[in-house]
Each structure stands twice: as C-alpha cells, then as structure tokens.
Design a protein around this motif. Sequence first.
Motif, mmCIF file in Angstrom:
data_model
loop_
_atom_site.group_PDB
_atom_site.id
_atom_site.type_symbol
_atom_site.label_atom_id
_atom_site.label_comp_id
_atom_site.label_asym_id
_atom_site.label_seq_id
_atom_site.Cartn_x
_atom_site.Cartn_y
_atom_site.Cartn_z
ATOM 1 N N HIS A 57 12.266 -54.442 13.560
ATOM 2 C CA HIS A 57 11.880 -53.036 13.741
ATOM 3 C C HIS A 57 12.076 -52.576 15.180
ATOM 4 O O HIS A 57 12.229 -51.379 15.418
ATOM 5 N N PRO A 95 14.747 -49.526 14.782
ATOM 6 C CA PRO A 95 13.535 -48.812 14.371
ATOM 7 C C PRO A 95 13.830 -47.814 13.255
ATOM 8 O O PRO A 95 14.835 -47.112 13.283
ATOM 9 N N ARG A 96 12.937 -47.773 12.290
ATOM 10 C CA ARG A 96 13.047 -46.819 11.182
ATOM 11 C C ARG A 96 12.476 -45.481 11.639
ATOM 12 O O ARG A 96 11.582 -45.429 12.466
ATOM 13 N N SER A 114 7.622 -47.757 14.392
ATOM 14 C CA SER A 114 8.535 -47.799 13.250
ATOM 15 C C SER A 114 7.789 -48.105 11.949
ATOM 16 O O SER A 114 7.930 -47.389 10.949
#
Length: 147
Positions: A15, A19-20, A72
């Motif tokens: 993450h 990162p989302r 994230s």
Amino acid sequence: MSDLRELYQEVIFDHNRSPRNFHEMKDADHSADGHNPLCGDQLTVFLRIEDGKVADASFVGHGCAISTASASLMTEAVKGLGVDEVESLFEDFHAMLTDAAPAGRDFGKLEVFSGVREFPARVKCATLAWHTLHNALAGVRDTAKTE
C-alpha cells in the motif's frame, strides 16, 4: 507469528508502493489537511458523502510507509460506511493502536497495524490520516496534527 508479521509488513509495503485512492477528488464535498510535524508526513483527505454514507474517499500527500499505507487502507475501509460507522471505526482503530482492540471488532485489512502499538512514535504515523478524516467529516478547517 513471524509469518503473520511478515504478511502484515508486505501489506503495508504494497500500500505504500501503490497506494489505493491516491488522487485529488475534484467533486469532493468534504476535505481536510493533516500534518505530523515530527516526521514530516503531510496529506489531504477528500470525501464525497451521499445519503449519510461515504460514497468515495481519496487522499494525496507524502509520508512514511506506515502513514501512506494507513491512508490507503483507510480510504478502502470507509467507502460505503455511514458517517457514524466511520467515526466508530476511527475510535476503535485508535484504541487498537494505543491500548487493545475492542472485542468483536473485525478490522479486516486494517489489522496489519496492530503491531504498531509496540512503537509509540509510529502510532502518530498510522493515525494521521484518521485524524484528518475525522476533521473532514466534522468540517474542521484547522490542520489535523498528531503532535
């Protein structure tokens, strides 16, 4: 136990590297800034609330691996939750990092941060995005700080 710790570290590294929900949300109706002056982590959290629920969440900024991964995973965790549910999750997440996880709470992927409690200085890194989220929901214009 070391296998579990390694898995948790890998989730955090994943993450951090990718990162989302890492983008500025142009149609956000809530946002807030956060800053950890001790280590320099800085971010902005964006939310779109529809019918009392988080329809979308994103963030931009820079920070250490724990800070970025926490933001994230947080954005993933809060999507679809009601505002009250988000606030409850924030309180329980903070308790998990500072004391003990509340009994019966399923943290899902957020469980990867449970070991952070062993490193008090890193708790501030893991909770910065959450304090910023709280300010965004509450309409607080002051920068969220963990110091």
